[in-house]
Design an enzyme around this catalytic site. Structure first.
Site, PDB file in Angstrom:
ATOM      1  N   GLU A  60      37.475 163.351 100.954  1.00 44.89           N
ATOM      2  CA  GLU A  60      37.283 161.918 100.688  1.00 44.89           C
ATOM      3  C   GLU A  60      36.237 161.692  99.599  1.00 44.89           C
ATOM      4  OE1 GLU A  60      36.194 160.459 104.507  1.00 44.89           O
ATOM      5  OE2 GLU A  60      38.201 160.700 105.365  1.00 44.89           O
ATOM      6  N   ALA A  73      34.938 156.135 110.559  1.00 44.48           N
ATOM      7  CA  ALA A  73      33.738 156.104 109.731  1.00 44.48           C
ATOM      8  C   ALA A  73      34.032 155.774 108.267  1.00 44.48           C
ATOM      9  CB  ALA A  73      33.018 157.447 109.822  1.00 44.48           C
ATOM     10  N   HIS A 131      34.556 156.159 122.503  1.00 43.78           N
ATOM     11  CA  HIS A 131      34.467 157.191 121.477  1.00 43.78           C
ATOM     12  C   HIS A 131      35.870 157.527 121.002  1.00 43.78           C
ATOM     13  CE1 HIS A 131      33.167 161.434 120.057  1.00 43.78           C
ATOM     14  NE2 HIS A 131      33.037 160.539 119.098  1.00 43.78           N
ATOM     15  N   ASP A 132      36.111 157.410 119.712  1.00 43.90           N
ATOM     16  CA  ASP A 132      37.462 157.576 119.195  1.00 43.90           C
ATOM     17  C   ASP A 132      38.070 158.934 119.536  1.00 43.90           C
ATOM     18  OD1 ASP A 132      35.827 159.005 117.421  1.00 43.90           O
ATOM     19  OD2 ASP A 132      36.326 157.779 115.673  1.00 43.90           O
ATOM     20  N   THR A 133      37.243 159.973 119.568  1.00 37.53           N
ATOM     21  CA  THR A 133      37.782 161.291 119.897  1.00 37.53           C
ATOM     22  C   THR A 133      38.252 161.348 121.345  1.00 37.53           C
ATOM     23  OG1 THR A 133      36.258 162.281 118.305  1.00 37.53           O
ATOM     24  CG2 THR A 133      37.347 163.771 119.835  1.00 37.53           C
ATOM     25  N   THR A 166      37.797 162.126 109.207  1.00 40.14           N
ATOM     26  CA  THR A 166      36.571 162.338 108.431  1.00 40.14           C
ATOM     27  C   THR A 166      35.797 163.507 109.021  1.00 40.14           C
ATOM     28  OG1 THR A 166      36.451 159.996 107.835  1.00 40.14           O
ATOM     29  CG2 THR A 166      34.420 161.269 107.682  1.00 40.14           C
ATOM     30  N   GLY A 204      31.130 158.046 117.005  1.00 41.51           N
ATOM     31  CA  GLY A 204      30.066 158.186 117.991  1.00 41.51           C
ATOM     32  C   GLY A 204      28.669 157.924 117.441  1.00 41.51           C
ATOM     33  N   ASN A 253      31.682 169.821 116.679  1.00 46.35           N
ATOM     34  CA  ASN A 253      31.855 168.929 115.533  1.00 46.35           C
ATOM     35  C   ASN A 253      31.882 169.760 114.261  1.00 46.35           C
ATOM     36  OD1 ASN A 253      31.507 165.883 116.373  1.00 46.35           O
ATOM     37  ND2 ASN A 253      30.066 167.054 117.613  1.00 46.35           N
TER      38      ASN A 253
END
Length: 494
Positions: free
Chosen positions: A310, A16, A242-244, A265, A84, A302
């Site tokens: 950041e 992201a 989905h990256d996770t 992130t 996501g 989450n």
């Protein structure tokens, strides 16, 4: 299955805030990663709306493939994973109807409560097992409908971000299951879209491409992409979009008695389950059931992660350049346990100034107000560690097995200070690495599609063979225990 000859794949891993193209080579039960290129993934603000630049991301992939060609690298396939929930709407002509909204766009604030007038909250959760978050795809689509979006009546297909990019490469549309499972529109028992939810937003199953599972070959790159890159016969694989899901697959666990923390992130903490866990307790705790790359369920929460740091870093850099290591060092040198925040408070979702939001939270909860970079960073890191403790305790209540270890994967695994804080806060060993877990999981699934890797266990053995895992054992748990009640006293439920 031992692979003696080297076989290489290209992973496009889009987070992201940044993206990267990683070359992964599997040989002799080991995997070697090489970064081909890295690039920012900025959110575009246009007329008070926040968007992703779809064509910019597509072009970054094209440039990465051009570099593969220019360096004469021989790759078997390419796979794309992203964050996501976000999606692209396409018309009947196959063209995108507009740039996709970012999940951070404020238009969905309050969207869940508006949707609950159609389907009650508890009923929605029982249908999907997904954590209620305002930016879930279901609520984004319902907001488009409620706002009388000009594109809504002419939507032909909704493609999630990795599927949309794969479509631009191949001309073929699919819906990869792990990314679709983040949408709050999938029944986790049937692995299909819930028709009643689609009807509630005036869509049908025909508005989505066929569901496929991780490891499916979507197709080869189109003639247009071949012309742009000079590559031919390159397969595009639906990895765990989905990256996770990709990252969790690369967790170097040796047994099932672990929890994972995918740290970037966002921080996503969870366990692997053989089946969805949807009951009154998971509903009350607002836990989510998302699809795993191997067909398992990722029962997770989450948690806001490095987003806090950041955003503060951007403000500090308005005065002078600052590195992440300088932020960590400043935090390490600051007085401990002076103030805490709830990292998941809505006030930190998209504030005009993150520093001001943190200071306001501390003022409103009658705490010390942090001023310096070190004080603010220390507040964030300590609060994250206590939040991890909170969520891990809830996971242990839900798990059917004892959790002995926390595996931290993703970019946050490199933050030794936060790893130390986390081990002390949870009172359990923390194993850190790999930092590039998402790209590794992406590569391993391409290896499975190519027939050179079999099971999840074999994949994780390859990871253990390939990386150095750093263990952080708890040393100051008693001190952290003494201050946990201070954190809870100012933690505000959301």
């Amino acid at each position: 299955m031992s692979v003696e000859n080297s076989v290489s794949f290209l992973a496009i891993d889009l987070g992201a805030s940044s993206g990267r193209a990683m070359l992964g080579t599997i040989s002799n039960d080991k995997l070697e990663l090489k970064e081909i290129r890295r690039f920012p993934n900025p959110i575009m603000e246009v007329n008070d709306r926040l968007y992703w630049d779809l064509f910019y991301l597509y072009n970054q992939i094209i440039v990465a493939l051009q570099e593969v060609k220019s360096h004469s690298l021989n790759i078997t396939s390419i796979g794309i994973d992203t964050w996501g929930v976000d999606f692209v709407c396409f018309g009947k002509d196959g063209e995108p109807l507009r740039m996709p909204y970012s999940y951070r766009d404020p238009r969905t604030f309050g969207a869940p409560d508006r949707f609950f007038t159609k389907i009650p909250k508890e009923e929605l959760y029982k249908k999907t097992g997904i954590q209620i978050m305002n930016f879930n795809s279901l609520f984004q689509l319902d907001t488009l409908l409620r706002d009388n979006s000009s594109i809504y009546p002419v939507i032909d297909k909704v493609l999630f971000m990795p599927d949309a990019l794969s479509y631009l490469l191949t001309g073929k549309m699919v819906t990869e299951y792990t990314i679709a499972s983040t949408s709050q529109m999938i029944n986790p028992h049937s692995n299909k879209f819930d028709i009643s939810l689609l009807e509630a937003i005036q869509l049908s199953g025909d508005h989505f491409a066929p569901i496929v599972f991780a490891g499916h070959k979507i197709g080869n790159i189109s003639s247009s992409v071949q012309h742009l890159t000079g590559l031919q016969d390159l397969s595009v694989i639906a990895v765990a979009g989905h990256d996770t899901a990709s990252a969790v697959l690369a967790t170097p666990a040796e047994d099932k008695n672990f929890a994972y923390l995918s740290s970037g992130t966002w921080s996503l903490m969870g366990i692997e389950s053989d089946r969805p866990v949807i009951n009154d307790e998971t509903f009350a705790l607002n836990f989510t059931n998302e699809g795993g790359a191997d067909g398992s369920t990722r029962l997770l929460k989450n948690i806001c992660g490095m987003w806090l740091i950041e955003q503060c870093k951007k403000e500090w850099e308005n005065k002078q350049p600052v590195s992440y290591q300088e932020i960590v060092t400043a935090a390490e040198q600051s007085v401990p346990f002076r103030c805490f925040i709830n990292p998941d408070s809505p006030c930190f979702a998209a504030p005009g100034s993150m520093i001001t939001a943190i200071q306001a939270y501390c003022k409103e909860t009658a705490q010390y107000i942090p001023q310096t970079m070190g004080e603010i960073a220390r507040c964030i890191y300590e609060s994250l560690a206590f939040r991890y403790r909170q969520v891990l305790a809830n996971l242990q209540q839900l798990a059917e097995f004892p959790i002995h270890t926390l595996h931290i994967i993703g970019g946050g695994a490199q933050n030794k200070l936060l790893n130390t804080f986390t081990a002390d806060a949870i009172g359990k060993p923390v194993q850190a690495g790999p930092s590039e877990a998402t790209a590794i999981g992406n590569i391993l699934l391409q290896g499975k599609a190519a027939g050179i890797v079999d099971s999840k266990e074999e994949m994780r053995q390859i990871v253990r063979n390939s990386i150095n895992i750093e263990t952080f054992n708890p040393e100051n748990t008693a001190q952290w225990n003494n201050h946990y009640s201070d954190y809870l006293a100012v933690y505000r439920e959301i």
